[in-house]
Write a protein that holds these residues in place. Structure first.
Motif, mmCIF file in Angstrom:
data_model
loop_
_atom_site.group_PDB
_atom_site.id
_atom_site.type_symbol
_atom_site.label_atom_id
_atom_site.label_comp_id
_atom_site.label_asym_id
_atom_site.label_seq_id
_atom_site.Cartn_x
_atom_site.Cartn_y
_atom_site.Cartn_z
ATOM 1 N N THR A 5 43.486 41.990 25.319
ATOM 2 C CA THR A 5 42.611 42.820 26.152
ATOM 3 C C THR A 5 42.589 42.358 27.610
ATOM 4 O O THR A 5 41.803 42.855 28.394
ATOM 5 C CB THR A 5 41.180 42.804 25.591
ATOM 6 O OG1 THR A 5 40.722 41.444 25.494
ATOM 7 C CG2 THR A 5 41.138 43.462 24.222
ATOM 8 N N SER A 6 43.425 41.392 27.960
ATOM 9 C CA SER A 6 43.483 40.946 29.350
ATOM 10 C C SER A 6 44.022 42.060 30.222
ATOM 11 O O SER A 6 44.903 42.826 29.810
ATOM 12 C CB SER A 6 44.388 39.720 29.484
ATOM 13 O OG SER A 6 43.829 38.618 28.805
ATOM 14 N N PRO A 7 43.520 42.187 31.453
ATOM 15 C CA PRO A 7 44.005 43.248 32.337
ATOM 16 C C PRO A 7 45.494 43.096 32.634
ATOM 17 O O PRO A 7 45.994 41.982 32.828
ATOM 18 C CB PRO A 7 43.175 43.062 33.604
ATOM 19 C CG PRO A 7 41.986 42.260 33.195
ATOM 20 C CD PRO A 7 42.438 41.392 32.076
ATOM 21 N N SER A 8 46.194 44.221 32.662
ATOM 22 C CA SER A 8 47.589 44.195 33.105
ATOM 23 C C SER A 8 47.659 44.008 34.614
ATOM 24 O O SER A 8 48.585 43.389 35.138
ATOM 25 C CB SER A 8 48.289 45.502 32.713
ATOM 26 O OG SER A 8 48.377 45.618 31.311
ATOM 27 N N ILE A 9 46.665 44.568 35.320
ATOM 28 C CA ILE A 9 46.592 44.422 36.773
ATOM 29 C C ILE A 9 45.165 44.025 37.134
ATOM 30 O O ILE A 9 44.210 44.637 36.667
ATOM 31 C CB ILE A 9 46.958 45.727 37.505
ATOM 32 C CG1 ILE A 9 48.358 46.196 37.117
ATOM 33 C CG2 ILE A 9 46.861 45.550 39.021
ATOM 34 C CD1 ILE A 9 48.754 47.532 37.718
ATOM 35 N N ARG A 10 45.051 42.979 37.944
ATOM 36 C CA ARG A 10 43.747 42.542 38.428
ATOM 37 C C ARG A 10 43.754 42.626 39.957
ATOM 38 O O ARG A 10 44.582 42.000 40.623
ATOM 39 C CB ARG A 10 43.449 41.109 37.983
ATOM 40 C CG ARG A 10 41.990 40.699 38.192
ATOM 41 C CD ARG A 10 41.800 39.214 37.889
ATOM 42 N NE ARG A 10 42.204 38.866 36.536
ATOM 43 C CZ ARG A 10 41.412 38.946 35.467
ATOM 44 N NH1 ARG A 10 40.175 39.395 35.614
ATOM 45 N NH2 ARG A 10 41.859 38.590 34.279
ATOM 46 N N ILE A 11 42.845 43.421 40.501
ATOM 47 C CA ILE A 11 42.728 43.627 41.957
ATOM 48 C C ILE A 11 41.426 42.967 42.397
ATOM 49 O O ILE A 11 40.356 43.306 41.901
ATOM 50 C CB ILE A 11 42.709 45.129 42.291
ATOM 51 C CG1 ILE A 11 43.961 45.816 41.727
ATOM 52 C CG2 ILE A 11 42.612 45.352 43.795
ATOM 53 C CD1 ILE A 11 43.865 47.325 41.686
ATOM 54 N N ASP A 12 41.508 42.015 43.321
ATOM 55 C CA ASP A 12 40.347 41.201 43.681
ATOM 56 C C ASP A 12 40.131 41.192 45.195
ATOM 57 O O ASP A 12 40.866 40.536 45.937
ATOM 58 C CB ASP A 12 40.550 39.771 43.164
ATOM 59 C CG ASP A 12 39.318 38.896 43.365
ATOM 60 O OD1 ASP A 12 38.238 39.449 43.638
ATOM 61 O OD2 ASP A 12 39.452 37.666 43.231
ATOM 62 N N ARG A 70 51.178 37.604 37.398
ATOM 63 C CA ARG A 70 51.965 37.176 38.551
ATOM 64 C C ARG A 70 51.357 37.739 39.823
ATOM 65 O O ARG A 70 51.081 38.934 39.918
ATOM 66 C CB ARG A 70 53.411 37.663 38.452
ATOM 67 C CG ARG A 70 54.294 36.825 37.548
ATOM 68 C CD ARG A 70 54.076 37.148 36.107
ATOM 69 N NE ARG A 70 55.177 36.707 35.253
ATOM 70 C CZ ARG A 70 55.223 36.938 33.958
ATOM 71 N NH1 ARG A 70 54.225 37.602 33.353
ATOM 72 N NH2 ARG A 70 56.250 36.535 33.246
ATOM 73 N N ASN A 71 51.195 36.868 40.817
ATOM 74 C CA ASN A 71 50.653 37.286 42.099
ATOM 75 C C ASN A 71 51.704 38.085 42.860
ATOM 76 O O ASN A 71 52.872 37.689 42.939
ATOM 77 C CB ASN A 71 50.230 36.058 42.902
ATOM 78 C CG ASN A 71 49.601 36.431 44.220
ATOM 79 O OD1 ASN A 71 50.286 36.577 45.221
ATOM 80 N ND2 ASN A 71 48.278 36.605 44.214
ATOM 81 N N THR A 72 51.294 39.226 43.442
ATOM 82 C CA THR A 72 52.256 40.120 44.089
ATOM 83 C C THR A 72 52.855 39.542 45.369
ATOM 84 O O THR A 72 53.869 40.050 45.857
ATOM 85 C CB THR A 72 51.601 41.474 44.415
ATOM 86 O OG1 THR A 72 50.449 41.258 45.237
ATOM 87 C CG2 THR A 72 51.210 42.211 43.146
ATOM 88 N N VAL A 73 52.246 38.487 45.916
ATOM 89 C CA VAL A 73 52.795 37.843 47.109
ATOM 90 C C VAL A 73 53.649 36.646 46.711
ATOM 91 O O VAL A 73 54.825 36.545 47.069
ATOM 92 C CB VAL A 73 51.668 37.412 48.075
ATOM 93 C CG1 VAL A 73 52.258 36.637 49.260
ATOM 94 C CG2 VAL A 73 50.897 38.631 48.573
ATOM 95 N N ARG A 74 53.067 35.720 45.930
ATOM 96 C CA ARG A 74 53.805 34.505 45.558
ATOM 97 C C ARG A 74 54.949 34.804 44.601
ATOM 98 O O ARG A 74 55.985 34.120 44.632
ATOM 99 C CB ARG A 74 52.858 33.489 44.918
ATOM 100 C CG ARG A 74 51.800 32.939 45.864
ATOM 101 C CD ARG A 74 51.095 31.743 45.246
ATOM 102 N NE ARG A 74 50.482 32.081 43.963
ATOM 103 C CZ ARG A 74 49.250 32.574 43.833
ATOM 104 N NH1 ARG A 74 48.512 32.799 44.918
ATOM 105 N NH2 ARG A 74 48.744 32.836 42.632
#
Length: 578
Positions: A5-12, A70-74
């Motif tokens: 149930t972990s989010p596929s995408i997390r926006i913070d 995975r972080n979209t920048v790193r």
């Protein structure tokens, strides 16, 4: 929270700025696997910016986005292998065939040669593009282009799929196919984000992110937002006289948040705390009754953003009443157009009365735009005839063209000219000069609020303002007949309402409007609708009469989308029996 149930995408806390504008202002949200998440909002709300941030194509100025951890920048290099992305504009190569596009994307995804035959077979079966592998992408219908784009986005079997307005310019039948495919993908556990301007699509999503001016105004199930309007949506049933005038009067009431035409009736939404009875005097004046109706997600969307535009059109107020010599403004008889062995329009016949809104509907590739272009004098018929305000397009094409305004399906103004130069050029084309030319241009600038964009190139405008500019250019010479080929494709509901306020106002002045659209709620504004399929005219009647043709023996009230799909399926069934 476990991995299932972990989010596929997390926006913070994501902030993204561009020169002079904050595109996103502190957005936080979670997108879950196995669910379809709708991303909605008016033009310029930040939807495409958020999509590009999630793919790693843009970097946030503040905050972070994680895709599958995975972080979209790193970890930008990994995102491309984890997420499939289908951009808003057709991103494939139109001079390559369907198969060549698939092969190119397989190369870009570094798909091993041993896997390609099976992968291509799976994608072609999934999208039903198998019979069209040799066709150039540029020759595909709008729906088939979107299916090919989806196939390419799915090439590497991603766990996250980002679709930026895949339904734009796609007819209801093809949209149904897209929904079927996406439903299968979410059933397999994929997280799908679907950005859309069609709020009936958003209503079907498991959850919705609603953006406005870069802020997240709502996050949750569509039904939760819709429920806020309980008891505030109602319909004025079959008023006598001009229902467009009734809508305009209702929209100018302080108690009314929103309103649309629904066949012979007018659907309205009361503002929070206002009684439905506020519109009762209007209804009684036209011998109509008021009945409550279930709220729709679109009602709630428009209400949340402060309501729709009022009922008055500045453009229509500037027009003198149109008085034609004949009650028939547009007519065609056995209109046919062939391109080699292909017949795009096959013996189409109809008349359009002055002051009528006449809708031309049909699936992608049905022949609507070809028919439009012949009626505008842009294409010569292979057979048959067409007249505009009594002028034969075969003999007096130039004179006929001066009597009509044409807004093309694809934005057709000049990208190398500024907004001001496009307005000046259009005015000159229609023979305006001197003080009259300057006055008309100034009227359009004021009416469509183009003043701050006069030195900008059209391609730098948002889609809503591009369409405003295109409509301004088509109305510059105040034509008695207006041809609108998918004028609101891709624009948000608020902007669509603004367009229809102008159209309704123009029709009340006697202007005749022919329109094509894939928004079935817009077809409700039409006095009559012609439905084309496989180049032929298969139905012609009022919206309410077409809906009655597909009515079931239960309490379900058919929509125009039901009529569109049902009538086409009926033709298919009849042909299958032959």
């Amino acid at each position: 929270m476990d991995s299932a149930t972990s989010p596929s995408i997390r926006i913070d806390g994501v902030v993204k700025r561009f020169p002079g504008v904050v595109a996103l202002a502190g957005i936080s949200a979670e997108i879950l696997p196995g669910r379809l998440t709708g991303l909605v909002g008016p033009d310029g709300a930040g939807k495409t910016t958020l999509m590009r941030l999630m793919t790693g194509l843009l970097r946030p100025d503040e905050g972070s986005i994680d895709v599958l951890g995975r972080n979209t920048v790193r970890n930008q290099g990994e995102i491309a292998h984890l997420a499939g992305y289908m951009p808003q504009r057709f991103g494939l190569y139109e001079d390559l065939s369907v198969m060549e596009n698939l092969q190119l994307y397989a190369d870009l995804r570094a798909l091993p040669p041993a896997q390609r035959r099976a992968t291509f077979g799976r994608l072609l079966e999934f999208t039903k593009l198998g019979p069209f592998t040799a066709r150039l992408a540029g020759k595909l219908s709008g729906g088939m282009k979107q299916k090919l784009g989806l196939a390419c986005a799915l090439m590497a079997r991603p766990d996250v799929l980002l679709l930026d307005e895949p339904g734009v310019g796609v007819d209801p039948v093809s949209r149904q196919d897209l929904w079927r495919m996406v439903s299968e993908l979410t059933g397999e556990g994929m997280a799908v984000v679907w950005s859309t301007a069609y709020l009936d699509e958003a209503e079907q999503c498991a959850s919705v992110l609603l953006l406005n001016e870069g802020k997240l105004e709502f996050s949750g199930k569509p039904a939760e937002l819709t429920h806020r309007l309980q008891g505030r949506s109602f319909r004025v049933v079959e008023p006598e006289g001009d229902r467009r005038r009734l809508l305009a009067q209702a929209l100018d009431l302080p108690s009314i948040s929103d309103g649309v035409i629904q066949g012979r009736s007018v659907r309205l939404v009361a503002r929070a705390g206002e009684p439905i009875d506020a519109a009762r005097p209007l209804a009684e004046a036209v011998n109509a009754r008021i009945e409550p109706v279930a709220p729709r997600f679109e009602d709630a969307f428009v209400d949340l953003l402060g309501g729709g535009p009022g009922g008055s059109s500045v453009i229509a107020d500037l027009m003198e009443p149109v008085d034609l010599a004949s009650d028939t403004a547009v007519s065609c008889s056995n209109l046919t157009r062939r391109f080699g062995d292909f017949t795009a329009t096959d013996r189409v016949t109809f008349d359009v009365r002055q002051g009528e809104i006449f809708g031309l509907l049909g699936p992608n590739g049905a022949g609507k735009s070809t028919t439009f272009k012949m009626l505008c004098g842009l294409l010569k018929p292979s057979e048959g005839s067409a007249h505009v305000v009594g002028l034969d397009l075969a003999r007096a094409a130039s004179a006929a063209k001066n009597q009509l305004g044409y807004m093309a399906q694809k934005f057709s103004l000049y990208g190398l000219l500024s907004v001001r130069q496009n307005l000046e050029f259009s005015a000159g084309v229609y023979g305006l000069a001197g003080a009259e030319k300057k006055g008309r241009i100034d009227e359009m600038i004021d009416a469509f609020e183009l003043g701050r964009f006069l030195d900008a190139a059209p391609n730098d405008l948002s889609l809503g303002y591009k369409q405003r500019l295109a409509l301004a250019c088509s109305l510059m010479h105040r034509p008695p007949v207006l041809f609108l080929d998918e004028p609101t494709s891709g624009v948000d509901p608020i902007t669509r309402r603004e367009f229809w306020t102008h159209i309704n106002g123009l029709v009340r002045k006697g202007v005749t409007v022919m329109v094509t659209t894939h928004f079935m709620d817009e077809a409700e504004y039409c006095d009559r609708v012609a439905l084309m399929y496989r180049a032929k005219l298969i139905a012609l009647d009022t919206p309410d009469a077409l809906k009655r043709q597909v009515a079931r023996h239960d309490d379900h009230e058919p929509t125009m989308e039901d009529a569109f799909i049902g009538l086409i399926e009926r033709i298919d069934a009849e042909e299958a029996v032959r």
